[in-house]
Design a protein around this motif. Structure first.
Motif, PDB file in Angstrom:
ATOM      1  N   PHE A  36    -115.096  -3.078  30.548  1.00  0.00           N
ATOM      2  CA  PHE A  36    -115.058  -3.208  32.012  1.00  0.00           C
ATOM      3  C   PHE A  36    -113.971  -4.231  32.303  1.00  0.00           C
ATOM      4  O   PHE A  36    -114.179  -5.428  32.133  1.00  0.00           O
ATOM      5  N   LEU A  37    -112.799  -3.743  32.705  1.00  0.00           N
ATOM      6  CA  LEU A  37    -111.686  -4.649  32.969  1.00  0.00           C
ATOM      7  C   LEU A  37    -111.391  -4.702  34.457  1.00  0.00           C
ATOM      8  O   LEU A  37    -111.336  -3.676  35.126  1.00  0.00           O
ATOM      9  N   THR A  38    -111.257  -5.918  34.966  1.00  0.00           N
ATOM     10  CA  THR A  38    -110.968  -6.075  36.387  1.00  0.00           C
ATOM     11  C   THR A  38    -109.540  -6.547  36.600  1.00  0.00           C
ATOM     12  O   THR A  38    -109.081  -7.462  35.911  1.00  0.00           O
ATOM     13  N   LEU A  39    -108.846  -5.890  37.517  1.00  0.00           N
ATOM     14  CA  LEU A  39    -107.540  -6.371  37.961  1.00  0.00           C
ATOM     15  C   LEU A  39    -107.797  -7.220  39.195  1.00  0.00           C
ATOM     16  O   LEU A  39    -108.243  -6.722  40.223  1.00  0.00           O
ATOM     17  N   LEU A  40    -107.565  -8.509  39.068  1.00  0.00           N
ATOM     18  CA  LEU A  40    -107.874  -9.445  40.145  1.00  0.00           C
ATOM     19  C   LEU A  40    -106.583 -10.053  40.667  1.00  0.00           C
ATOM     20  O   LEU A  40    -105.737 -10.500  39.891  1.00  0.00           O
ATOM     21  N   GLY A  41    -106.438 -10.063  41.987  1.00  0.00           N
ATOM     22  CA  GLY A  41    -105.247 -10.687  42.553  1.00  0.00           C
ATOM     23  C   GLY A  41    -105.305 -10.638  44.065  1.00  0.00           C
ATOM     24  O   GLY A  41    -106.117  -9.912  44.639  1.00  0.00           O
ATOM     25  N   PRO A  42    -104.446 -11.417  44.717  1.00  0.00           N
ATOM     26  CA  PRO A  42    -104.415 -11.391  46.182  1.00  0.00           C
ATOM     27  C   PRO A  42    -103.795 -10.077  46.661  1.00  0.00           C
ATOM     28  O   PRO A  42    -103.229  -9.331  45.858  1.00  0.00           O
ATOM     29  N   SER A  43    -103.885  -9.796  47.961  1.00  0.00           N
ATOM     30  CA  SER A  43    -103.302  -8.553  48.461  1.00  0.00           C
ATOM     31  C   SER A  43    -101.787  -8.616  48.295  1.00  0.00           C
ATOM     32  O   SER A  43    -101.183  -9.667  48.469  1.00  0.00           O
ATOM     33  N   LEU A 166    -116.531  -2.037  46.668  1.00  0.00           N
ATOM     34  CA  LEU A 166    -117.656  -2.684  47.360  1.00  0.00           C
ATOM     35  C   LEU A 166    -117.227  -3.492  48.575  1.00  0.00           C
ATOM     36  O   LEU A 166    -118.053  -4.055  49.278  1.00  0.00           O
ATOM     37  N   SER A 167    -115.917  -3.534  48.839  1.00  0.00           N
ATOM     38  CA  SER A 167    -115.464  -4.490  49.850  1.00  0.00           C
ATOM     39  C   SER A 167    -115.849  -4.091  51.277  1.00  0.00           C
ATOM     40  O   SER A 167    -115.790  -4.905  52.172  1.00  0.00           O
ATOM     41  N   ALA A 168    -116.258  -2.829  51.476  1.00  0.00           N
ATOM     42  CA  ALA A 168    -116.659  -2.433  52.829  1.00  0.00           C
ATOM     43  C   ALA A 168    -118.147  -2.713  53.082  1.00  0.00           C
ATOM     44  O   ALA A 168    -118.636  -2.514  54.181  1.00  0.00           O
ATOM     45  N   LEU A 169    -118.837  -3.188  52.052  1.00  0.00           N
ATOM     46  CA  LEU A 169    -120.275  -3.436  52.210  1.00  0.00           C
ATOM     47  C   LEU A 169    -120.534  -4.875  52.633  1.00  0.00           C
ATOM     48  O   LEU A 169    -119.706  -5.751  52.397  1.00  0.00           O
ATOM     49  N   ASP A 170    -121.697  -5.115  53.241  1.00  0.00           N
ATOM     50  CA  ASP A 170    -121.997  -6.500  53.610  1.00  0.00           C
ATOM     51  C   ASP A 170    -122.357  -7.307  52.359  1.00  0.00           C
ATOM     52  O   ASP A 170    -122.659  -6.760  51.301  1.00  0.00           O
ATOM     53  N   LYS A 171    -122.324  -8.633  52.491  1.00  0.00           N
ATOM     54  CA  LYS A 171    -122.377  -9.530  51.340  1.00  0.00           C
ATOM     55  C   LYS A 171    -123.592  -9.286  50.449  1.00  0.00           C
ATOM     56  O   LYS A 171    -123.480  -9.169  49.242  1.00  0.00           O
ATOM     57  N   LYS A 172    -124.742  -9.149  51.073  1.00  0.00           N
ATOM     58  CA  LYS A 172    -125.980  -9.040  50.317  1.00  0.00           C
ATOM     59  C   LYS A 172    -125.975  -7.756  49.476  1.00  0.00           C
ATOM     60  O   LYS A 172    -126.257  -7.765  48.288  1.00  0.00           O
ATOM     61  N   ASP A 198    -111.734 -10.280  45.086  1.00  0.00           N
ATOM     62  CA  ASP A 198    -112.853 -11.220  45.174  1.00  0.00           C
ATOM     63  C   ASP A 198    -113.125 -11.795  43.782  1.00  0.00           C
ATOM     64  O   ASP A 198    -113.640 -11.112  42.898  1.00  0.00           O
ATOM     65  N   GLN A 199    -112.773 -13.070  43.577  1.00  0.00           N
ATOM     66  CA  GLN A 199    -112.870 -13.657  42.249  1.00  0.00           C
ATOM     67  C   GLN A 199    -114.312 -13.734  41.754  1.00  0.00           C
ATOM     68  O   GLN A 199    -114.588 -13.537  40.580  1.00  0.00           O
ATOM     69  N   ARG A 200    -115.243 -13.940  42.678  1.00  0.00           N
ATOM     70  CA  ARG A 200    -116.641 -14.031  42.269  1.00  0.00           C
ATOM     71  C   ARG A 200    -117.123 -12.681  41.738  1.00  0.00           C
ATOM     72  O   ARG A 200    -117.826 -12.601  40.734  1.00  0.00           O
ATOM     73  N   GLU A 201    -116.713 -11.622  42.450  1.00  0.00           N
ATOM     74  CA  GLU A 201    -117.060 -10.270  42.019  1.00  0.00           C
ATOM     75  C   GLU A 201    -116.501 -10.003  40.619  1.00  0.00           C
ATOM     76  O   GLU A 201    -117.196  -9.464  39.754  1.00  0.00           O
ATOM     77  N   ALA A 202    -115.253 -10.411  40.414  1.00  0.00           N
ATOM     78  CA  ALA A 202    -114.618 -10.204  39.116  1.00  0.00           C
ATOM     79  C   ALA A 202    -115.366 -10.961  38.028  1.00  0.00           C
ATOM     80  O   ALA A 202    -115.636 -10.426  36.954  1.00  0.00           O
ATOM     81  N   LEU A 203    -115.759 -12.211  38.317  1.00  0.00           N
ATOM     82  CA  LEU A 203    -116.469 -13.017  37.326  1.00  0.00           C
ATOM     83  C   LEU A 203    -117.824 -12.399  37.012  1.00  0.00           C
ATOM     84  O   LEU A 203    -118.266 -12.387  35.869  1.00  0.00           O
ATOM     85  N   ILE A 209    -110.936 -10.092  32.631  1.00  0.00           N
ATOM     86  CA  ILE A 209    -110.262 -10.073  33.919  1.00  0.00           C
ATOM     87  C   ILE A 209    -108.767 -10.223  33.682  1.00  0.00           C
ATOM     88  O   ILE A 209    -108.353 -11.093  32.911  1.00  0.00           O
ATOM     89  N   ALA A 210    -107.973  -9.369  34.322  1.00  0.00           N
ATOM     90  CA  ALA A 210    -106.524  -9.547  34.298  1.00  0.00           C
ATOM     91  C   ALA A 210    -106.112 -10.073  35.668  1.00  0.00           C
ATOM     92  O   ALA A 210    -106.324  -9.396  36.673  1.00  0.00           O
ATOM     93  N   VAL A 211    -105.587 -11.289  35.698  1.00  0.00           N
ATOM     94  CA  VAL A 211    -105.171 -11.864  36.976  1.00  0.00           C
ATOM     95  C   VAL A 211    -103.738 -11.426  37.271  1.00  0.00           C
ATOM     96  O   VAL A 211    -102.842 -11.658  36.461  1.00  0.00           O
ATOM     97  N   VAL A 212    -103.560 -10.747  38.412  1.00  0.00           N
ATOM     98  CA  VAL A 212    -102.265 -10.182  38.759  1.00  0.00           C
ATOM     99  C   VAL A 212    -101.656 -10.978  39.899  1.00  0.00           C
ATOM    100  O   VAL A 212    -102.339 -11.319  40.863  1.00  0.00           O
ATOM    101  N   ASN A 213    -100.366 -11.320  39.748  1.00  0.00           N
ATOM    102  CA  ASN A 213     -99.664 -12.050  40.798  1.00  0.00           C
ATOM    103  C   ASN A 213     -98.193 -11.653  40.767  1.00  0.00           C
ATOM    104  O   ASN A 213     -97.598 -11.597  39.705  1.00  0.00           O
TER     105      ASN A 213
END
Lengths: 361, 267
Positions: A36-43, A166-172, A198-203, A209-213
């Protein structure tokens, strides 16, 4: 039905530019089978471009993408055998839930009766058994996302791509779905590439996690190591809460002002100077003197902010400015925090002393 | 209380003005209908007697009938060509980068902006070289050119309200691009395509200026013949034909509405 076997993904030297903007700047990344690899980065970091290149919707200018031992770079999207989940769910509103889920099976020439059985089984996997005859507009956001998931895995793809699902769903609901998705990943034998900002989601969810910038991968690591040992200021700043202080590095030792910093962590090379990254919860409040083995960041209490589960103390350090310290609420009660204006002892232990370069080399 | 009353009067004014505008918009269209049922030899309103003689004169005239046939053939062919062409063009523009889209859009919309008479003269001179004047092919091509923007604009606006990720999802799930377009995208912009088709049909059917120059002889359209007839001898047959054209247009509109209301899903 054939035995399902998740696949490796090998990306090497992938490039894509839009005019003068490098959306992908020589990206190389190896993803293990079943990971399960996450690509994490700002827009705008290029994480979605990378995912779209994997899906085949973005044609890279150069480089290679291999699934298992097959080169994919010129393969059209529909022949890549991927399941994909979109942020907008992308369900077909004129079909029922079952028809949506059966769509990939229908394309693959699966018989009507098998389609029905497998679609229902996929819906049961996402806890929507019996919802087959519903219309899409009768579903809630969370249910829609589950249907999209069921549709992406019903044909047992070896790789599933997810674009901020999941970004269109509410926090809970989002937090609930994170745990569920993680559990689902253990059940499915599939490699998952997940995009989020969302870094918390990635963690929470990822094996790595691959941090992309700026179209480049800054660091690929397990969540814990990424948090504890970031390689660059960007990674340290993007993941978790932190404040940073400029330090000078010479001959493998870092100095904060006049004081030499003790650190157990390797100092990554880079350009543009170095910074000490202080995570508010990794600082230890010491009632007496700071022990010799730790770095002393003591100062005067500037403000105390009660935040329910924890107390945030803003400390005015003698020379470097403000430092934030987070103390769990129950511990704050035990040790009895000094009040505003009083001196507070702060110890930063060598294993928590993170020193990163401003820019990765 | 006074304010509420004032607001009520304002609302009433708005309704009155609204209806007045509506009335003046459709009145000229509606007035030909009673005229067409008149019994006199001239266009008169209100008619002195009721008669169907002008309809009889229209439907029994070989000339009128052949012109009607030509117009309908041209309109159907224009629709048949302009609709898929325009829809695909809209799809292509929707998928391309904003810069290409904006530039191409400016060209595509040109026939709407340029005075028709200029287009007509241009087409006529070009056709003179190509030998396409007075041919069915020629008039269909010219009508397709002016009908295309209507299809493109309506389909593009339809695509704007469509979640394009659906097509990407279908393709990632194993559908070829053409199959995804046909089974996922087209059903959801069906109404826009039908509206575009309707506009193309009506544009061709009503078109006068290009038809005046480019059509003629045995391939003269009904609008051209009506114009010539008005110049030579004005009789209420024109009103009867106009009424029939209105009926055809409204009929087509109802068709589109009826087809569109079925199966169209708006989320």
């Amino acid at each position: 039905m054939f035995a399902n076997k998740s696949q490796t993904i090998d990306i090497s030297n992938l490039c894509k530019s839009y005019g003068s903007v490098n959306a992908l700047d020589d990206v190389s990344l190896n993803i293990s089978a079943g990971e399960f690899l996450t690509l994490l980065g700002p827009s705008g970091s290029g994480k979605t471009t990378l995912l779209m290149a994997l899906a085949g919707f973005v044609r890279p200018d150069g480089g290679s993408i291999r699934f298992g031992d097959r080169e994919m770079i010129t393969t059209p999207p529909h022949k890549r055998g991927l399941g994909m989940v979109f942020q907008s769910y992308a369900l077909f509103p004129f079909m029922t839930v079952a028809e949506n889920v059966a769509y990939p099976l229908k394309i693959r020439g699966v018989s009507k009766s098998d389609q029905k059985i497998r679609a229902e089984r996929a819906l049961e996997t996402v806890e929507l058994g019996g919802y087959g005859n519903r219309r899409i507009n009768q579903l809630s956001g969370g249910q829609k996302q589950r249907v999209a998931l069921a549709r992406a895995m019903v044909f047992e793809p070896q790789i599933i791509l997810m674009d901020e699902p999941l970004s269109a769903l509410d926090k809970k609901l989002r937090e609930h779905m994170q745990i569920e998705l993680k559990a689902l990943h253990q059940k499915l034998d599939a490699t998952i590439v997940y995009v989020t900002h969302d870094q918390r989601e990635a963690l929470t969810m990822s094996d790595r996690i691959a941090v992309v910038n700026h179209g480049r991968i800054e660091q690929v690591e397990t969540p814990e190591r990424l948090y504890r040992q970031p390689h660059s200021f960007f990674v340290a700043d993007f993941i978790g809460e932190s404040i940073s202080l400029p330090v000078t590095v010479a001959k493998g030792t870092a100095q904060l002002g006049e004081r030499v910093l003790k650190s157990d962590l390797p100092i990554a090379l880079g350009s543009g100077g170095h910074r000490l990254v202080v995570r508010p919860e990794l600082l230890e409040v010491t009632p007496g003197d700071v022990p010799e083995t730790a770095n002393d960041l003591s100062g005067y209490v500037h403000d105390i902010i009660y935040q329910g589960d924890s107390v945030l103390v803003i400390v005015q350090h003698d020379s470097v400015g403000q430092i934030n310290v987070r103390v769990p609420a129950n511990r704050a009660g035990q040790i009895g925090l000094p009040s505003k204006g009083e001196r507070i002892g702060l110890a930063l232990h060598p294993e928590d002393t993170i020193i990163v370069p401003e820019h990765i080399s | 209380m006074e304010q509420v009353g004032q607001r009520k009067i304002d609302g009433m004014w708005l309704t009155v003005v609204g209806f007045a505008v509506l009335f003046f918009l459709i009145l000229p269209t509606l007035i030909v209908i009673p005229i067409s049922f008149g019994g006199g030899d001239f266009l008169e309103f209100p008619p002195n007697s009721f008669s169907l003689r002008w309809y009889e004169s229209y439907f029994s005239s070989i000339e009128w009938m052949s012109a009607t046939k030509i117009s309908l053939i041209v309109a159907v062919m224009t629709t048949a060509i302009a609709t898929p062409l325009g829809a695909l063009c809209a799809y292509g523009l929707h998928c391309s980068t904003p810069r290409i889209r904006n530039t191409a859009q400016a060209f595509v919309i040109m026939p709407l902006v340029v005075p028709v008479i200029l287009t007509a003269v241009g087409v006529f001179s070009l056709y003179a070289k190509l030998g396409l004047n007075y041919t069915l092919t020629g008039i269909v091509i010219a009508h397709t050119a002016i009908a295309l923007p209507f299809v493109i604009v309506t389909v593009m606006s339809g695509l704007q309200n469509y979640d394009f990720d659906q097509e990407l999802a279908a393709r990632s799930l194993g559908a070829s691009r053409a199959f995804a377009l046909w089974t996922i995208t087209v059903p959801q912009v069906k109404f826009s395509i039908q509206t575009g088709a309707f506009l193309a049909f009506v544009t061709s059917l009503d078109e006068v200026v290009i038809s005046m120059l480019v059509s003629g002889g045995e391939n003269a359209t009904i609008t051209r013949r009506m114009f010539n007839s008005m110049r030579d001898h004005l009789d209420p047959t024109i009103a009867a034909i106009s009424t029939c054209l209105i009926a055809v247009s409204i009929g087509a509109l109802i068709c589109v509405r009826f087809l569109g209301s079925r199966g169209e899903v708006n989320e």
